[in-house]
Design a protein around this motif. Structure first.
Motif, short mmCIF file in Angstrom:
data_model
loop_
_atom_site.label_atom_id
_atom_site.label_comp_id
_atom_site.label_asym_id
_atom_site.label_seq_id
_atom_site.Cartn_x
_atom_site.Cartn_y
_atom_site.Cartn_z
N LYS A 124 -1.82 -12.16 -8.61
CA LYS A 124 -2.86 -11.85 -8.65
C LYS A 124 -2.75 -11.36 -7.73
CE LYS A 124 -5.04 -16.42 -10.27
NZ LYS A 124 -6.09 -16.93 -10.64
N LYS A 125 -2.06 -10.89 -6.20
CA LYS A 125 -3.02 -10.36 -5.45
C LYS A 125 -1.97 -8.55 -6.08
CE LYS A 125 -2.58 -11.18 -1.15
NZ LYS A 125 -2.20 -12.23 0.19
N TYR A 126 -0.74 -9.44 -6.38
CA TYR A 126 0.35 -8.40 -6.58
C TYR A 126 -0.36 -6.62 -7.90
CZ TYR A 126 4.71 -6.30 -8.69
OH TYR A 126 5.49 -5.18 -8.62
N GLU A 127 -0.50 -8.35 -9.05
CA GLU A 127 -1.05 -7.42 -10.05
C GLU A 127 -2.24 -6.00 -10.02
OE1 GLU A 127 -2.45 -11.23 -12.41
OE2 GLU A 127 -0.21 -10.78 -13.32
N ALA A 128 -3.80 -7.48 -8.90
CA ALA A 128 -4.51 -6.16 -8.39
C ALA A 128 -3.99 -4.77 -7.76
CB ALA A 128 -5.50 -6.83 -7.69
N GLN A 129 -3.00 -4.97 -6.45
CA GLN A 129 -2.87 -3.62 -6.24
C GLN A 129 -1.97 -2.99 -6.82
OE1 GLN A 129 0.68 -4.83 -3.29
NE2 GLN A 129 -0.78 -6.00 -2.32
N LEU A 130 -1.69 -3.40 -7.97
CA LEU A 130 -0.94 -2.05 -8.96
C LEU A 130 -1.69 -1.95 -9.87
CD1 LEU A 130 1.85 -2.14 -10.34
CD2 LEU A 130 1.77 -3.46 -12.08
N GLN A 131 -2.84 -2.32 -10.50
CA GLN A 131 -4.36 -1.80 -10.58
C GLN A 131 -4.86 -0.81 -9.95
OE1 GLN A 131 -5.94 -3.27 -14.34
NE2 GLN A 131 -6.25 -1.10 -13.66
N THR A 132 -4.90 -0.96 -8.76
CA THR A 132 -5.64 -0.31 -8.18
C THR A 132 -4.66 0.98 -7.53
OG1 THR A 132 -6.62 -2.24 -6.66
CG2 THR A 132 -6.74 0.56 -5.86
N MET A 133 -3.53 1.39 -7.90
CA MET A 133 -2.44 1.85 -7.69
C MET A 133 -2.39 3.23 -8.69
SD MET A 133 0.06 1.12 -4.60
CE MET A 133 1.31 2.76 -5.02
N LEU A 134 -2.13 2.31 -10.12
CA LEU A 134 -2.39 2.87 -10.92
C LEU A 134 -3.98 4.02 -11.20
CD1 LEU A 134 -0.42 0.26 -14.14
CD2 LEU A 134 -0.34 2.90 -12.85
N ASN A 135 -5.24 3.49 -11.07
CA ASN A 135 -5.94 4.06 -11.17
C ASN A 135 -6.02 5.31 -9.82
OD1 ASN A 135 -7.41 2.59 -13.21
ND2 ASN A 135 -8.88 0.89 -11.79
N GLU A 136 -5.54 5.10 -8.93
CA GLU A 136 -6.06 6.43 -7.39
C GLU A 136 -4.51 6.74 -8.37
OE1 GLU A 136 -4.68 4.00 -4.00
OE2 GLU A 136 -6.55 3.84 -3.57
N LYS A 137 -3.88 6.81 -8.92
CA LYS A 137 -2.72 7.96 -9.49
C LYS A 137 -3.74 8.97 -10.34
CE LYS A 137 2.24 8.22 -10.27
NZ LYS A 137 2.84 8.59 -9.12
N MET A 138 -4.53 7.98 -11.36
CA MET A 138 -5.13 8.86 -12.59
C MET A 138 -5.99 9.97 -11.84
SD MET A 138 -8.14 8.39 -14.17
CE MET A 138 -8.61 6.46 -14.20
N GLN A 139 -6.91 9.32 -10.80
CA GLN A 139 -8.46 10.47 -10.20
C GLN A 139 -6.98 11.51 -9.66
OE1 GLN A 139 -10.96 9.68 -10.32
NE2 GLN A 139 -10.60 8.12 -11.82
N ASP A 140 -5.95 11.03 -9.02
CA ASP A 140 -5.62 12.39 -7.99
C ASP A 140 -5.15 13.38 -9.86
OD1 ASP A 140 -5.76 11.46 -5.85
OD2 ASP A 140 -3.63 10.64 -5.79
N GLN A 141 -4.54 12.72 -10.96
CA GLN A 141 -4.17 13.74 -12.00
C GLN A 141 -5.17 14.15 -12.40
OE1 GLN A 141 -2.07 10.60 -14.17
NE2 GLN A 141 -0.33 10.87 -13.29
N LEU A 142 -6.63 13.83 -12.58
CA LEU A 142 -7.97 13.94 -12.88
C LEU A 142 -8.58 15.24 -12.62
CD1 LEU A 142 -9.94 11.53 -14.80
CD2 LEU A 142 -8.83 12.99 -15.68
N LYS A 143 -8.13 15.03 -11.13
CA LYS A 143 -8.36 16.27 -10.31
C LYS A 143 -7.45 17.45 -10.77
CE LYS A 143 -10.21 14.15 -6.44
NZ LYS A 143 -9.64 13.04 -4.84
N ASP A 144 -6.24 17.55 -10.30
CA ASP A 144 -5.06 18.62 -10.79
C ASP A 144 -5.46 19.23 -12.38
OD1 ASP A 144 -4.22 17.73 -8.31
OD2 ASP A 144 -2.79 16.58 -9.62
N VAL A 145 -5.64 18.37 -13.79
CA VAL A 145 -5.79 19.06 -14.29
C VAL A 145 -7.37 19.57 -14.84
CG1 VAL A 145 -6.74 18.57 -17.08
CG2 VAL A 145 -4.62 17.19 -15.99
N THR A 146 -8.51 18.46 -13.89
CA THR A 146 -9.58 19.99 -14.46
C THR A 146 -9.86 20.98 -13.80
OG1 THR A 146 -10.76 17.24 -14.41
CG2 THR A 146 -11.95 19.44 -13.50
N ALA A 147 -9.21 20.96 -12.37
CA ALA A 147 -8.99 22.16 -11.85
C ALA A 147 -8.31 23.96 -12.81
CB ALA A 147 -8.15 22.10 -10.11
N SER A 148 -6.93 22.65 -13.34
CA SER A 148 -6.60 23.95 -14.77
C SER A 148 -7.20 24.14 -15.49
CB SER A 148 -5.08 23.11 -14.82
OG SER A 148 -4.19 22.96 -13.99
N ALA A 149 -8.15 23.31 -16.30
CA ALA A 149 -9.09 23.49 -16.95
C ALA A 149 -10.05 24.40 -16.83
CB ALA A 149 -9.35 22.39 -17.46
#
Length: 739
Positions: free
Chosen positions: A672-697
């Motif tokens: 469970k701890k492993y899955e929570a860490q995995l979910q958090t890291m995926l969301n953080e990665k998505m937020q960074d990607q959104l910033k880059d895409v929004t800046a390009s747009a």
């Protein structure tokens, strides 16, 4: 010494013209023809039997050997033409099927060409030389006497003694020389065969091959090889070693230059045995060897990768969505930057203003012609404005579509982490369907090692399994000829072994086997090669390995099947997982197509197994290993398909599920701890990607604002042109008239 002088005098006693002429002619035939075949022995026998001047025969032979070397290319071409002449094919075919005629080497182009030329020259040369010598004998003797060495030969000197046509002493000399040659041959033939076998086998296998001793027997046409070793690259162990090989040869086939054996007995076969003559190795080689051994078979770890490691190596959908969005948004941004500069710039408005100013100026003119043209100019100007307004409407619609696409791409980036999380969580689960598939992975690596080991032995045999296609012999170097083959009345392979009996030991257990119908050309033989190896003892019970090598079709096909009732296994270490002991029942089959494609199917049933996992945390070790002690049996099924060098491997086992059940309760919290860490890291990665895409747009120009600004300016210009049009050109002209 006196005997040698008398013998020399007897061999050189022939002084008459015919004796001298015949010596020169036989020497010519001997010199022009290469030293090969029974014709060489026949000419030498005639030179000793007929009472000719033997010394002059040797001098003539040496001279014409030099002449023959000069004309070798012509002789070779002439012999090749004769052997390929349509009208002579029947003769050559009959001779080719005769063992005695094969000994003449007639099917060698240079041998045949030079011998035919020599025979054609023999009679004219004899007649001409005999005539010249008979008429100019005195002058020739005076010329020879000028040279002391030639004078000692006593050539053409008259003698009252009448020489006989034949000399018995020459036959004795021939018999003695032949006996000496055979005796020397008997002494050196075994070392020559040993050297040839070592070099040939080393070249074919790519490894050093050593043979202790070779013994041949012409009485029973047999060949015995003792202690044959095929060394590994390290030079200290042997891939294969054989204590004794005894072969019964077919003497009639040897006359036809073929190697046929009815029975070959091979005993004392061993694998990975120590070399009897190990190579010395340097410290550098030992280090390299150790590094190679350590890297040749590395087992994967049994633990899950960390979330960070997992994201770094995983094929993430969110990353694909991000890259796709960045690429499309950059294309959209470039597109509208170009449109804003080319289609929405102020240059267009300036052009329209200039056109309107020109119309205004024309409306004030007092020239009737310009006033009449004014109406058409205003109409054309309005059409240009209307067309540009339609283009602006189209641009505005395209821009709205692209803005909607940008929103869609951003939405895909936001949703991708959820899909990635579900896929990773499912794929990296601890069972046989997940990518971790711990036991399947571990056994797969071990099986790859065994396939690599089998490939090593297959490579040794592969050179002898290839059937060589018939090709046109290339042009030979000077002094050598081409060997031409003809149709055989009873076609047979050049190499054929009817039966091979095998016996040896693999580790501690004896095995026996038999191989039938080994041939270099199975299509001529009409039979496939088959083999079978069996072993049954206290260690391995009822082991059977049988198969065939089939080259009768267009594509080579090797197949093998194997089975065993019981194979004991002790301490099989698979990284952190250890199989301390087990009994294995196995069966399977393998097929190789075209010497390159592998298809393997196997099934292994493990019983009485003892399994443990090392390296666990102390608080889990006792619980896990106690649970695993109840796992006594499991199965492993393996399929390998693809290239023989690197086949794709598929492993199925039920041990993963059994281990998973044993570990699931222990590692529930950690999972469970492993899955929570995995979910958090995926969301953080998505937020960074959104910033880059929004800046390009954000870099996309505000096309709506530009379109609105231009639309307003165009409406204003259109209104001004309309006001000019309300006053007709006709009225303006009337105002100019005085009446």
């Amino acid at each position: 010494m006196n005997f040698i002088k008398k013998l020399f005098k007897a061999l050189n006693s022939g002084q008459t013209p015919w004796q001298v002429t015949l010596a020169l002619v036989l020497g010519m035939i001997m010199g022009l023809t290469p030293l090969s075949g029974v014709q060489t022995l026949l000419i030498l026998f005639l030179a000793l039997l007929i009472n000719i001047h033997f010394g002059l025969f040797l001098v003539s032979g040496a001279f014409f050997a030099g002449v023959g070397y000069i004309f070798d290319p012509l002789f070779e071409s002439f012999g090749y033409m004769l052997l390929n002449a349509d009208g002579l094919q029947g003769l050559w075919t009959a001779m080719y099927n005769s063992g005695i005629m094969r000994l003449t080497y007639f099917n060698n182009t240079i041998v045949l060409g030079s011998f035919v030329v020599a025979i054609l020259l023999a009679l004219p040369m004899y007649i001409i030389l005999n005539r010249v010598i008979d008429t100019s004998r005195a002058k020739i003797v005076l010329y020879i006497d000028r040279y002391p060495i030639l004078a000692k030969l006593g050539i053409l000197k008259k003698s009252d003694k009448k020489d006989s046509t034949f000399r018995i002493i020459g036959v004795g000399v021939f018999a003695v020389v032949t006996a000496l040659v055979l005796a020397v041959g008997m002494l050196v033939i075994d070392p020559v065969i040993k050297f040839t076998l070592e070099k040939g086998l080393s070249s074919a296998t790519g490894k050093d091959v050593l043979i202790k001793e070779v013994k041949s027997s012409f009485g029973d046409a047999s060949l015995q090889i003792t202690n044959l070793e095929v060394q590994d690259e390290n030079g200290k162990t042997n891939s294969v070693s054989i204590q004794n090989i005894l072969a019964d040869l077919d003497f009639n086939a040897l006359l036809l230059r073929k190697t046929h054996m009815e029975l070959v007995q091979v005993t004392g076969i061993g694998f990975d045995t120590p070399s009897s003559n190990p190579k010395p190795s340097s410290a550098k080689e030992e280090t390299t060897s150790a590094a190679s051994d350590s890297s040749s078979f590395a087992m994967p770890d049994i633990k899950l990768p960390t979330p960070k490691e997992l994201l770094a190596s995983a094929d993430l959908k969110s990353l694909k969505a991000y890259n796709k969005a960045q690429k499309e948004i950059d294309e959209i941004k470039t597109k509208w930057q170009k449109v804003s500069k080319e289609e929405l710039s102020s240059n267009k408005l300036d052009e329209y203003k200039k056109d309107l100013d020109a119309i205004k100026s024309a409306s004030k003119s007092k020239d009737p012609a310009q006033l009449l043209k004014l109406k058409d100019d205003i109409t054309a100007f309005k059409k240009k404005i209307d067309a540009h307004k339609e283009k602006l409407a189209s641009i505005k619609k395209d821009f709205a579509d692209d803005k909607a696409r940008i929103s869609e791409l951003i939405s895909e980036i936001k949703n991708a982490p959820k899909n990635d999380y579900n896929n990773l969580k499912s794929a990296y689960s601890l069972d046989s369907s997940g990518a971790i598939n711990v036991v399947g992975t571990l056994f797969g690596e071990k099986i790859k090692h065994y396939i690599s080991l089998a490939k090593k032995y297959y490579t040794l045999a592969e050179p002898y399994m290839k059937s060589e296609a018939k090709i046109e012999p290339p042009k030979p170097p000077r002094g050598e000829g081409r060997w031409i083959k003809f149709k055989e009345e009873v076609p047979s392979p050049d190499i054929y072994v009817a039966k091979v009996d095998l016996g040896g030991k693999f580790k501690t257990q004896d095995f026996t086997g038999v191989i039938n119908n080994i041939a270099d050309n199975q299509k001529l033989l009409g039979k496939v090669t088959t083999f079978k190896v069996t072993s049954d003892g206290d260690v391995v019970e009822k082991f059977v390995l049988d198969g065939k090598d089939d080259r009768l079709g267009k594509e080579a096909h090797e197949s093998v099947s194997f089975s065993a009732k019981r194979v004991p296994l002790d301490n099989l270490a698979l990284s952190s997982l250890t199989l301390k002991k087990s009994d294995i029942a196995l069966q399977g089959s393998a097929d190789i197509y075209g010497l390159s494609k592998l298809e393997l199917k196997s099934s292994l049933d493990f019983k009485n197994a003892a399994i443990s996992i090392d390296g666990l945390d102390e608080k889990y070790a006792d619980i896990v290993n106690s649970t695993l002690s109840e796992v006594k049996s499991f199965y492993v099924k393996t399929d390998a398909i693809g290239s023989l060098d690197s086949p794709a491997l598929y492993v199925e086992t039920d041990l993963d599920k059994k281990i998973s059940r044993a570990l699931s309760n222990v590692f529930a919290k950690e999972a469970k701890k492993y899955e929570a860490q995995l979910q958090t890291m995926l969301n953080e990665k998505m937020q960074d990607q959104l910033k880059d895409v929004t800046a390009s747009a954000s870099g996309v120009p505000d096309i709506n604002s530009l379109v609105g600004s231009q639309s307003g300016a165009l409406e204003k210009l259109l209104a001004e042109s309309t006001s000019l049009g309300t006053k007709s050109a006709t009225d303006s002209i009337k105002n100019l008239l005085p009446f």
